[in-house]
Design a protein around this motif. Structure first.
Motif, mmCIF file in Angstrom:
data_model
loop_
_atom_site.group_PDB
_atom_site.id
_atom_site.type_symbol
_atom_site.label_atom_id
_atom_site.label_comp_id
_atom_site.label_asym_id
_atom_site.label_seq_id
_atom_site.Cartn_x
_atom_site.Cartn_y
_atom_site.Cartn_z
ATOM 1 N N TYR A 60 3.287 2.255 -18.099
ATOM 2 C CA TYR A 60 2.430 3.013 -17.175
ATOM 3 C C TYR A 60 1.980 4.328 -17.819
ATOM 4 O O TYR A 60 0.820 4.731 -17.691
ATOM 5 C CB TYR A 60 3.160 3.289 -15.854
ATOM 6 C CG TYR A 60 2.197 3.781 -14.799
ATOM 7 C CD1 TYR A 60 1.576 2.887 -13.941
ATOM 8 C CD2 TYR A 60 1.855 5.127 -14.705
ATOM 9 C CE1 TYR A 60 0.654 3.317 -13.008
ATOM 10 C CE2 TYR A 60 0.933 5.561 -13.782
ATOM 11 C CZ TYR A 60 0.344 4.656 -12.932
ATOM 12 O OH TYR A 60 -0.586 5.088 -12.021
ATOM 13 N N SER A 61 2.921 4.976 -18.521
ATOM 14 C CA SER A 61 2.578 6.250 -19.175
ATOM 15 C C SER A 61 1.471 6.036 -20.197
ATOM 16 O O SER A 61 0.524 6.829 -20.281
ATOM 17 C CB SER A 61 3.800 6.845 -19.872
ATOM 18 O OG SER A 61 4.828 7.054 -18.948
ATOM 19 N N LEU A 62 1.585 4.975 -20.993
ATOM 20 C CA LEU A 62 0.553 4.682 -21.999
ATOM 21 C C LEU A 62 -0.782 4.378 -21.308
ATOM 22 O O LEU A 62 -1.841 4.835 -21.747
ATOM 23 C CB LEU A 62 0.982 3.491 -22.870
ATOM 24 C CG LEU A 62 2.141 3.764 -23.834
ATOM 25 C CD1 LEU A 62 2.664 2.456 -24.426
ATOM 26 C CD2 LEU A 62 1.704 4.704 -24.959
ATOM 27 N N ARG A 65 -1.941 16.611 -11.855
ATOM 28 C CA ARG A 65 -3.381 16.428 -11.639
ATOM 29 C C ARG A 65 -3.659 15.797 -10.276
ATOM 30 O O ARG A 65 -2.854 15.000 -9.797
ATOM 31 C CB ARG A 65 -3.961 15.535 -12.740
ATOM 32 C CG ARG A 65 -4.174 16.323 -13.996
ATOM 33 C CD ARG A 65 -4.210 15.473 -15.235
ATOM 34 N NE ARG A 65 -4.126 16.349 -16.390
ATOM 35 C CZ ARG A 65 -3.013 16.637 -17.039
ATOM 36 N NH1 ARG A 65 -1.882 16.093 -16.670
ATOM 37 N NH2 ARG A 65 -3.022 17.455 -18.057
ATOM 38 N N VAL A 66 -4.801 16.172 -9.733
ATOM 39 C CA VAL A 66 -5.221 15.528 -8.487
ATOM 40 C C VAL A 66 -5.899 14.229 -8.880
ATOM 41 O O VAL A 66 -6.838 14.221 -9.676
ATOM 42 C CB VAL A 66 -6.205 16.423 -7.706
ATOM 43 C CG1 VAL A 66 -6.563 15.784 -6.378
ATOM 44 C CG2 VAL A 66 -5.604 17.801 -7.488
ATOM 45 N N LEU A 67 -5.431 13.110 -8.351
ATOM 46 C CA LEU A 67 -5.907 11.812 -8.834
ATOM 47 C C LEU A 67 -6.808 11.086 -7.850
ATOM 48 O O LEU A 67 -7.685 10.328 -8.270
ATOM 49 C CB LEU A 67 -4.705 10.918 -9.185
ATOM 50 C CG LEU A 67 -3.750 11.501 -10.224
ATOM 51 C CD1 LEU A 67 -2.511 10.629 -10.368
ATOM 52 C CD2 LEU A 67 -4.441 11.635 -11.570
ATOM 53 N N VAL A 68 -6.560 11.283 -6.574
ATOM 54 C CA VAL A 68 -7.390 10.608 -5.566
ATOM 55 C C VAL A 68 -7.667 11.568 -4.417
ATOM 56 O O VAL A 68 -6.946 12.551 -4.223
ATOM 57 C CB VAL A 68 -6.719 9.329 -5.004
ATOM 58 C CG1 VAL A 68 -6.524 8.286 -6.074
ATOM 59 C CG2 VAL A 68 -5.410 9.650 -4.330
ATOM 60 N N LYS A 69 -8.703 11.246 -3.663
ATOM 61 C CA LYS A 69 -9.022 12.071 -2.496
ATOM 62 C C LYS A 69 -8.028 11.783 -1.372
ATOM 63 O O LYS A 69 -7.505 10.665 -1.288
ATOM 64 C CB LYS A 69 -10.442 11.735 -2.020
ATOM 65 C CG LYS A 69 -11.511 12.135 -3.005
ATOM 66 C CD LYS A 69 -12.870 11.666 -2.525
ATOM 67 C CE LYS A 69 -13.921 12.003 -3.573
ATOM 68 N NZ LYS A 69 -15.202 11.334 -3.319
ATOM 69 N N TRP A 116 1.339 9.372 -5.837
ATOM 70 C CA TRP A 116 1.846 10.723 -5.582
ATOM 71 C C TRP A 116 2.782 11.161 -6.719
ATOM 72 O O TRP A 116 2.683 12.291 -7.213
ATOM 73 C CB TRP A 116 2.582 10.750 -4.239
ATOM 74 C CG TRP A 116 3.136 12.104 -3.897
ATOM 75 C CD1 TRP A 116 2.468 13.144 -3.340
ATOM 76 C CD2 TRP A 116 4.479 12.560 -4.114
ATOM 77 N NE1 TRP A 116 3.305 14.223 -3.200
ATOM 78 C CE2 TRP A 116 4.546 13.894 -3.666
ATOM 79 C CE3 TRP A 116 5.620 11.974 -4.653
ATOM 80 C CZ2 TRP A 116 5.721 14.644 -3.738
ATOM 81 C CZ3 TRP A 116 6.782 12.726 -4.717
ATOM 82 C CH2 TRP A 116 6.825 14.038 -4.259
ATOM 83 N N ILE A 117 3.658 10.248 -7.149
ATOM 84 C CA ILE A 117 4.593 10.596 -8.235
ATOM 85 C C ILE A 117 3.814 10.938 -9.513
ATOM 86 O O ILE A 117 4.076 11.950 -10.171
ATOM 87 C CB ILE A 117 5.578 9.428 -8.511
ATOM 88 C CG1 ILE A 117 6.544 9.249 -7.342
ATOM 89 C CG2 ILE A 117 6.358 9.666 -9.802
ATOM 90 C CD1 ILE A 117 7.402 8.000 -7.429
ATOM 91 N N PRO A 158 0.818 -1.229 0.000
ATOM 92 C CA PRO A 158 0.000 0.000 0.000
ATOM 93 C C PRO A 158 0.846 1.272 0.000
ATOM 94 O O PRO A 158 0.475 2.266 -0.606
ATOM 95 C CB PRO A 158 -0.804 -0.129 1.300
ATOM 96 C CG PRO A 158 -0.845 -1.588 1.588
ATOM 97 C CD PRO A 158 0.465 -2.130 1.114
ATOM 98 N N SER A 159 2.006 1.224 0.658
ATOM 99 C CA SER A 159 2.881 2.407 0.640
ATOM 100 C C SER A 159 3.381 2.679 -0.769
ATOM 101 O O SER A 159 3.512 3.831 -1.191
ATOM 102 C CB SER A 159 4.088 2.196 1.565
ATOM 103 O OG SER A 159 3.809 2.638 2.852
ATOM 104 N N PHE A 160 3.686 1.611 -1.498
ATOM 105 C CA PHE A 160 4.171 1.789 -2.874
ATOM 106 C C PHE A 160 3.057 2.343 -3.768
ATOM 107 O O PHE A 160 3.311 3.193 -4.630
ATOM 108 C CB PHE A 160 4.690 0.458 -3.425
ATOM 109 C CG PHE A 160 5.432 0.602 -4.732
ATOM 110 C CD1 PHE A 160 6.543 1.428 -4.839
ATOM 111 C CD2 PHE A 160 5.028 -0.087 -5.861
ATOM 112 C CE1 PHE A 160 7.229 1.569 -6.044
ATOM 113 C CE2 PHE A 160 5.708 0.043 -7.064
ATOM 114 C CZ PHE A 160 6.812 0.870 -7.158
ATOM 115 N N VAL A 161 1.838 1.864 -3.551
ATOM 116 C CA VAL A 161 0.704 2.401 -4.320
ATOM 117 C C VAL A 161 0.551 3.895 -4.007
ATOM 118 O O VAL A 161 0.362 4.725 -4.905
ATOM 119 C CB VAL A 161 -0.598 1.633 -3.984
ATOM 120 C CG1 VAL A 161 -1.807 2.300 -4.631
ATOM 121 C CG2 VAL A 161 -0.495 0.186 -4.460
#
Lengths: 413, 274
Positions: free
Chosen positions: A391-393, A248-252, A240-241, A232-235
């Protein structure tokens, strides 16, 4: 140029800028593929490993990315089995990261083991007494499961979902995802454990050998626990990265809070278990094997600082930071804590792989040192480049963060 | 003897290893097969449109999923979880009973676009007008027509095609962007007429239609206001110049006034195709 493929309503960088971003990674991938070709065509003499130092950079980094990739199975477990609905916000990204980590690890193993066309031999002639056979079986099956979990994300692409057959298959696949999450959890538990177990059974390596609990050495359980703790820390860290890179804001914030809480709590349990295990090993196991534990730390650069760094600096400290509600509210502390936790598992895998092999096991053995060759470094960097490109794609063309649209929408009055 | 293992022996290790391996493989393959079989069944039973809407609805931001009873005040914090299909909502009858029925239905012309009171409205910006012969007329409302401007291409269902509530009723391509229009009713298309976005579909519902999911009367005004707010929110404050909040009116061709990169998102936002 590629607007028709982009998720509607999500803002993405212009196509030209995206291509520019990919160029250096593609170049790195190219160099790495050449290095991998050298290793496969000419053999492992292209590396600096030898019969004494048989596990080098590749295995160390494989173990690390597999531990970090545990975020995929553990997030899926929390979402589909424990019903932590908030994690739906990051499950897609976690699956992509898991797929990248595991496919990258399998690719590197294929170079390391060699003769990839004969990979099926492991199933045809399995050594059922070997932890590595269990690892091979679990890795292969889990990579298949991850590919299946990745598929619905791809099928939700704006153009693909227009095809009725893809649409209904994606829908039905999504409905049975809990089964895959459970299978993934089972497989991931076992291969994380087996990876740890294969060090713990090495009686000839007193630094790694551990006493058994039931049928498995303690490292079996510690590897599972540490992977579940840092996943979970890696997620959190990768989200965040991506958020910083994409702007962009991605999650709450509540999603980060939950990930940190889970990670911190498990990390505390892990640090406690690891401390007990270390005390048993120092006071009992190593003496039983005829080695004074102080001798393990007599060789530079692996002093007792390594043990302190692994358990306290990169274990206890991030665990305490992550469980503290005050820290979790402050991104300036939360994010570094998540990175520290990830560094902790990397440190643990380094100690178990490199330090174990470097230490002498017999009185006349020298302390071994090893520096990876450029081919080893380049082929692993190729995996990093592959991961960034994939991941970028995925981020560009798939809806990896379901809350992104919500968070980009205008706020209600 | 297990298949694919010439060295198999009946001991605990082999049985455990191969038992686990084949159990996992069978579970994965079996689950995949079930998903594929169900997908085939869904396609055969004509569930594709409903599934497409289910996915689209799930992807829509919360701000686009207000319950109709939130708009009229009976349930201030309620978000729709039924894909805007009140016919299957357990709460709708109770909330409908709470709604004030004595509010006068105001014409929506005052907001700068026309929403005549002789018809019912779907949240995807289509209208429905029951005709004397028992058929239903379906068209694009004024706000949506101003959004799509003059489309390059309008794909309408042919006579005899079946429409489903929240399934596709039309597909428009405007300024290079494609968007589908949701059907507000179910039934068989009898006739498709009209030019461009001013199209009208005549639909035979095959009996007395259930139109409880459509907006009517005074709630149309509340919905129109909310849609204008959403539109303004999606546009930002300056794209249209003076707008409702400033006392202005919606321009005739919204797409004309917008940069291309935002237009596609706006189409999806307002016509409910994320």
């Amino acid at each position: 140029m590629d607007e028709r493929l982009l998720p509607r309503g999500l803002s993405r960088a212009p196509f030209g800028r995206f291509l520019l971003w990919l160029v250096p990674w593609a170049a790195l991938l190219g160099v790495g593929l050449y290095a991998a070709y050298l290793c496969l065509a000419l053999g492992l003499n292209q590396t600096n490993m030898d019969n004494r130092f048989a596990f080098g950079l590749w295995i160390y980094l494989d173990l690390t990315v597999i531990a970090l990739g545990a975020g995929a199975f553990f997030t899926g477990f929390l979402l589909y089995v424990m019903k932590k609905r908030e994690l739906a916000a990051v499950i897609n990204s976690a699956v992509v990261i898991g797929f990248i980590c595991y496919s990258g690890a399998v690719a590197i193993l294929a170079i390391d083991v060699g003769q990839p066309l004969r990979a099926w031999f492991t199933f045809w002639h399995p050594n059922v007494h070997s932890m590595l056979t269990e690892v091979t079986f679990c890795l292969t099956c889990y990579l298949t499961v991850l590919a299946i979990e990745y598929l619905p994300l791809v099928l939700r692409n704006r153009q693909l979902k227009k095809r009725p057959s893809m649409l209904v298959f994606e829908f039905e696949l999504h409905k049975v995802m809990a089964v895959f999450a459970l299978v993934g959890t089972f497989l991931s538990f076992f291969h994380q454990g087996s990876l740890g177990g294969l060090y713990g059974v090495l009686q000839g390596r007193p630094f790694a050998y551990r006493v058994s609990l039931a049928a498995w050495p303690s490292t079996f359980f510690l590897f599972i626990l540490s992977a579940a703790a840092v996943g979970p820390s890696f997620v959190l860290a990768t989200t965040w990265i991506v958020s910083r890179v994409s702007g962009r804001v991605l999650v709450k914030p509540s999603v980060f809070d939950l990930l940190a809480r889970v990670s911190g709590s498990l990390l505390l349990v892990y640090v406690l278990a690891k401390s007990v295990d270390t005390l048993v090993w120092i006071n009992h196991t190593s003496f039983r094997l005829g080695v004074h534990p102080a001798s393990f730390y007599a060789f530079a650069p692996f002093g007792t600082w390594a043990l302190f760094a692994e358990i306290v600096l990169l274990g206890l400290v991030p665990a305490l930071l992550l469980v503290s509600a005050r820290t979790r509210r402050d991104p300036r502390l939360l994010v570094p804590a998540a990175f520290l936790a990830c560094a902790g598992v990397a440190m643990n895998r380094f100690v178990m792989t490199v330090q174990t092999l470097a230490l002498p096991t017999l009185a006349f053995d020298p302390f071994l040192s090893y520096t990876p060759s450029w081919q080893e470094v380049a082929s692993f960097l190729a995996v990093v480049a592959y991961g960034v490109i994939l991941y970028s794609l995925s981020f560009r063309y798939l809806n990896l963060f379901p809350q992104e649209r919500e968070l980009a929408a205008p706020k209600e009055a | 003897m297990f298949p694919w293992s010439p060295e198999f022996a009946w001991d605990a290790y082999h049985v455990a290893f191969f038992g686990a391996l084949y159990s996992v493989l069978a579970t994965v393959a079996g689950t995949l097969a079930v998903a594929a079989w169900r997908a085939r069944r869904d396609a055969r039973e004509g569930q594709t449109a409903a599934i497409a809407w289910h996915g689209d609805f799930a992807e829509m931001p919360r701000s686009a999923r207000h319950c109709r009873h939130q708009l009229t005040g009976e349930a201030p914090d309620r978000t729709c979880g039924n894909g805007f299909d009140c016919r299957h909502c357990a709460e709708h009858p109770r909330l409908e009973a709470l709604r004030r029925k004595d509010e006068p239905a105001e014409p929506a012309e005052r907001f700068g676009f026309s929403l005549p009171q002789d018809r019912l409205y779907h949240r995807g910006h289509t209208w429905v007008r029951p005709e004397a012969d028992g058929t239903l007329s379906v068209g694009l409302d004024d706000l949506a027509r101003r959004l799509v401007g003059t489309p390059e291409r309008v794909e309408l269902p042919a006579a005899g095609e079946r429409l489903q509530v929240n399934g596709p009723a039309a597909r428009l391509t405007t300024r290079g962007h494609e968007v589908r229009v949701l059907s507000p009713v179910e039934g068989i298309v009898v006739e498709a007429s009209g030019e461009g976005p001013a199209f009208t579909l005549r639909v035979d519902p095959g009996g007395t239609p259930d139109l409880r999911h459509l907006l009517s009367g005074a709630e149309v005004r509340a919905w129109a206001l909310r849609e204008l707010e959403r539109l303004q929110g999606a546009l930002g404050s300056s794209a249209l110049g003076a707008a409702l909040a400033d006392g202005g009116e919606l321009v005739a061709d919204v797409g004309e006034a917008l940069p291309g990169d935002r237009y596609d998102a706006l189409l999806g936002e307002m016509l409910l195709e994320p």
